[in-house]
Structures are given as structure tokens and as C-alpha cells.
Motif scaffolding. Structure first.
Motif, PDB file in Angstrom:
ATOM      1  N   GLY A   1       4.773  13.394  -5.015  1.00 16.16           N
ATOM      2  CA  GLY A   1       3.862  14.480  -4.706  1.00 16.16           C
ATOM      3  C   GLY A   1       2.453  13.995  -4.439  1.00 16.16           C
ATOM      4  N   LEU A   2       1.503  14.861  -4.689  1.00 13.59           N
ATOM      5  CA  LEU A   2       0.096  14.531  -4.499  1.00 13.59           C
ATOM      6  C   LEU A   2      -0.309  13.419  -5.467  1.00 13.59           C
ATOM      7  N   SER A   3      -1.074  12.477  -4.996  1.00 18.64           N
ATOM      8  CA  SER A   3      -1.530  11.362  -5.831  1.00 18.64           C
ATOM      9  C   SER A   3      -2.253  11.880  -7.075  1.00 18.64           C
ATOM     10  N   GLY A   4      -1.969  11.231  -8.206  1.00 16.56           N
ATOM     11  CA  GLY A   4      -2.598  11.629  -9.455  1.00 16.56           C
ATOM     12  C   GLY A   4      -4.111  11.628  -9.384  1.00 16.56           C
ATOM     13  N   LYS A   5      -4.668  10.706  -8.610  1.00 12.92           N
ATOM     14  CA  LYS A   5      -6.121  10.627  -8.479  1.00 12.92           C
ATOM     15  C   LYS A   5      -6.677  11.882  -7.821  1.00 12.92           C
ATOM     16  N   PHE A   6      -5.971  12.398  -6.816  1.00 13.52           N
ATOM     17  CA  PHE A   6      -6.443  13.599  -6.127  1.00 13.52           C
ATOM     18  C   PHE A   6      -6.292  14.836  -7.008  1.00 13.52           C
ATOM     19  N   LYS A   7      -5.216  14.869  -7.824  1.00 17.64           N
ATOM     20  CA  LYS A   7      -5.055  15.982  -8.772  1.00 17.64           C
ATOM     21  C   LYS A   7      -6.222  16.020  -9.749  1.00 17.64           C
ATOM     22  N   VAL A   8      -6.508  14.869 -10.341  1.00 16.23           N
ATOM     23  CA  VAL A   8      -7.598  14.788 -11.313  1.00 16.23           C
ATOM     24  C   VAL A   8      -8.928  15.118 -10.649  1.00 16.23           C
ATOM     25  N   LEU A   9      -9.121  14.642  -9.421  1.00 20.27           N
ATOM     26  CA  LEU A   9     -10.352  14.942  -8.693  1.00 20.27           C
ATOM     27  C   LEU A   9     -10.508  16.447  -8.492  1.00 20.27           C
TER      28      LEU A   9
END
Length: 408
Positions: free
Chosen positions: A129-137
């Protein structure tokens, strides 16, 4: 929208019964019923649409009983929760209320992040799915927006109780218990008699004028809570009905706190912080609760639809923002204890595995599998039993949280 229509009918045309829409309790009850009907009646149509579009869940093989049978179950069902929440809110809430605006922004913001994550999983066939970095961002971005609005918006204020000797009776015979509305970074601390914490005091070492730096601590705390609770809700969404039912319990409890905090009479009686205009959130919260309960109709075992990250991230974000807005965020470790435990189980499992692998050359585990609900599945508990027992724990935590109103 209907609120403004009936306000016009009452003030301009003196239409009989139009004054009912002035009452938060009436509109909140209407929002709950309407959202429940939307999520149950139209939820079925959305599920059929998702199935026809082949928006099915791709289940990773974790060696759990009944897991393979869930492959192909429609996902992205969080859309049902979002629509069933926003439609009644747009119809029945005061849309110029800063708290309602904030919750609508939260719903759309986290819904889009979750939707993008689910879209990549389903249509791009990328299980990560969506990269964890983008989720956290995205979570951090929402935390900054929420913290900034709650700190800098002039419509966000509190009223504090006056000392007994300053409480007077006005010309109308009403006792003046609270002082003037003012900006503050105070929050409620459970279990203490003088149960208020001023975030800005973290900079008291700077001397006079330290209060102007309070926004730094407040926004940091907001970001931390939004990120933590939304991730906790996301991790809890692992077996049928667990996240939905647990969230409904949390949300209904927050509805009590929001209504009390926004009602000057009950705020005085229960000796809680009075937050002007915050009672309007009750309309949103009950619409949200109705949407969750309606979704649970289709999400209980065996689930006919999964909420996906579209739902779980949105749920966690909304719960966090409500708690922060009514200055009850320090109660979340108790009230949202299920989310916190699920989060901690993953953190403990991963940390211990990495530590033992580095020290002994072989990774060791605390639980049979994390998050915690999978540990019990591996222990041969049926998922329905796990879910109901987690719900019972959630109810106990909710009752204990409400008791903290007077437990000091």
C-alpha cells in the motif's frame, strides 16, 4: 443546512416547532438515527458496488484459521462510515462551528490518506500500500493543522470557575460561576483534585512571557496523539468487528464528555472544564457513532465488508481530535486502551525481536503474533470470542473513564 433553514423559519416566520432545531440533543439524536439508516440501508448497495468492481481484500497468509475464506471480501468499506457521518452532519450541525469544521477536515483528510492506501493495494496490486513514510507525513500534517486551529483560532476558548468569593448573582437571579472566555493550553489530568495541566508551563524556565511558546508543546502533543491513535485503530482492524465495535464504545463515551463540556450547567455541577461551543460536536459524534454501529451490521463475523485503511485511519484520527478538542486527551490511554494495547504489542514484539537477534543471533518473540488479537487467534481462540471479550474490556474502560469525572 437544515439548522439554518429552521433557524430562519423560527426567527423570521415564527414557524411552530422550528425551535426544536436549536437544541443540540434533538439534532444529535436525529444525526444518530439518520447515519444509522444511511449506513445500514445504503451500506448494502455500496457493498454490492464494491463487489461488482472487484474491490476485494487480498489477505496475506499468516497461518490463521479462517483467513483464506476472507480473500475477496469487499474492502474500502470505510467509505460507508465517512458518507454516513458527513451527510447528517452537513444537514443537522452548525457548519460555522470551529469544532465541527475541524472534525469535517479530519474526516476528509484521513479518509483520503486511507483511500489512497487501499487503492494502491487493490488496484495497483501492491500489498504494501501507501509507503509508511507518507502515512506518517499525512498524520503529522493533520496534527499540525488541528493543533494550530485549536491554539490560534479565536473561537476556541475555555471558561474557568471563579473562586467562591467572586461568584455573584446577576440581575436575572443567575449565579455567575465561570469567568470570561479566554485562550488557554490547559488540559484535564485524571485522578487529581486540581486536575488541570498547562502545556505552556513546559517553558516556564524562560521567565516572563513563557506562555507565548505554549503552541509548540500543544502542537507536538496533538501530532503525537493523532499519529498514535490513528495507527492504533489501524492495527486493531485485524478481525471482524473488532475495530468497529471498540471504536463505537469510545465514541459514545466521548459524546458524553463533549456534551458535558459544552453545557455550562453540567460543567459546573461535575466541576469539569467548560468549553464554549464544544457541545455542538455532539451532533458530529453521534452521527459518527451511528455510522459505526450501522457498519457493524455488515462487519461482524463473518464480515461482508472490511473498512480498510479508508475507515481505520479515519476512525483513529476523529477519536484523537475529539479528545484533544474537549481537553480529555490524557484520558485516551484508558478510554482507547484497546488501541494502546494493540500498538504496544507491536512495538514490544518488534523491539524484542530486533534486540534478541542482535544479542543472541536469533530473534525471539514475546507474543505468538502481533498485534495482540492475532496472539489469541494463534492460541486457538475463535475470533468472535476474542472480539466480544475485547468489547467487554472496552466497555469497562469506558465506564471507568466516565467515573474519572468525579474520581479525584
Amino acid at each position: 443546512m437544515l439548522y439554518y433553514l429552521f433557524e430562519y423559519l423560527k426567527n423570521i416566520m415564527d414557524f411552530p416547532g422550528a425551535g426544536l432545531f436549536q437544541f443540540i440533543t434533538f439534532r444529535a439524536a436525529g444525526a444518530f438515527i439518520l447515519s444509522l439508516l444511511i449506513s445500514t440501508i445504503y451500506g448494502r448497495r455500496i457493498i454490492d458496488f464494491l463487489r461488482n468492481q472487484q474491490v476485494g481484500e487480498t489477505v496475506r497468509d499468516l497461518g490463521l484459521d479462517g483467513q483464506k475464506q476472507k480473500t475477496g471480501t469487499p474492502t474500502m468499506g470505510g467509505v460507508i462510515i465517512i458518507l454516513a457521518t458527513l451527510i447528517p452532519v452537513l444537514l443537522l450541525a452548525k457548519l460555522d462551528n470551529v469544532y465541527v469544521i475541524l472534525l469535517i477536515i479530519t474526516t476528509v483528510w484521513m479518509g483520503l490518506i486511507g483511500f489512497l492506501d487501499d487503492y494502491i493495494k487493490v488496484f495497483k496490486k501492491d500489498k504494501g500500500g501507501l509507503s509508511g513514510k507518507f502515512k506518517v507525513l499525512g498524520q503529522v500534517g493533520l496534527g499540525v493543522i488541528v493543533g494550530s486551529m485549536l491554539y490560534f483560532n479565536d473561537g476556541v476558548t475555555i471558561k474557568e470557575q471563579l473562586p467562591k468569593e467572586q461568584q455573584i448573582v446577576n440581575k436575572d437571579g443567575r449565579k455567575i460561576v465561570f469567568g470570561e472566555a479566554h485562550k488557554s493550553t490547559k488540559t484535564t489530568v485524571p485522578f487529581f483534585k486540581d486536575n488541570e495541566l498547562e502545556y505552556s508551563k513546559a517553558f516556564s524556565f524562560l521567565g516572563d512571557g513563557y506562555e507565548k511558546y505554549g503552541w509548540i508543546v500543544f502542537i507536538f502533543v496533538t501530532v503525537f496523539i493523532v499519529t498514535g491513535i490513528s495507527n492504533g485503530a489501524n492495527l486493531t482492524d485485524g478481525i471482524d468487528g473488532l475495530a468497529t465495535g471498540s471504536s463505537a464504545i469510545i465514541v459514545l463515551t466521548l459524546a458524553v464528555f463533549a456534551w458535558v463540556s459544552g453545557n455550562i450547567i453540567f460543567a459546573d455541577y461535575l466541576d469539569v472544564m467548560y468549553i464554549p461551543d464544544s457541545g455542538e460536536m455532539t451532533v458530529f459524534i453521534l452521527a459518527f457513532a451511528g455510522a459505526l454501529i450501522g457498519f457493524l451490521w455488515y462487519n461482524t463475523f463473518p464480515a461482508q465488508v472490511f473498512m480498510g485503511d479508508t475507515g481505520s485511519l479515519t476512525i483513529g484520527g476523529i477519536i484523537a481530535v475529539i479528545a484533544i478538542a474537549i481537553r480529555k486527551e490524557l484520558l485516551l490511554p484508558i478510554l482507547a486502551g484497546i488501541f494502546v494495547i494493540e500498538n504496544l504489542s507491536v512495538i514490544m514484539q518488534v523491539s524484542w525481536f530486533k534486540y534478541t537477534k542482535k544479542k543472541f543471533g536469533e530473534g525471539r518473540r514475546i507474543f505468538k503474533m502481533a498485534p495482540l488479537h492475532h496472539h489469541y487467534q494463534k492460541s486457538n481462540y475463535h475470533e468472535s470470542k476474542i472480539v466480544v471479550r475485547f468489547w467487554i474490556i472496552g466497555i469497562l474502560l469506558a465506564v471507568f473513564t466516565i467515573v474519572t469525572l468525579k474520581l479525584r
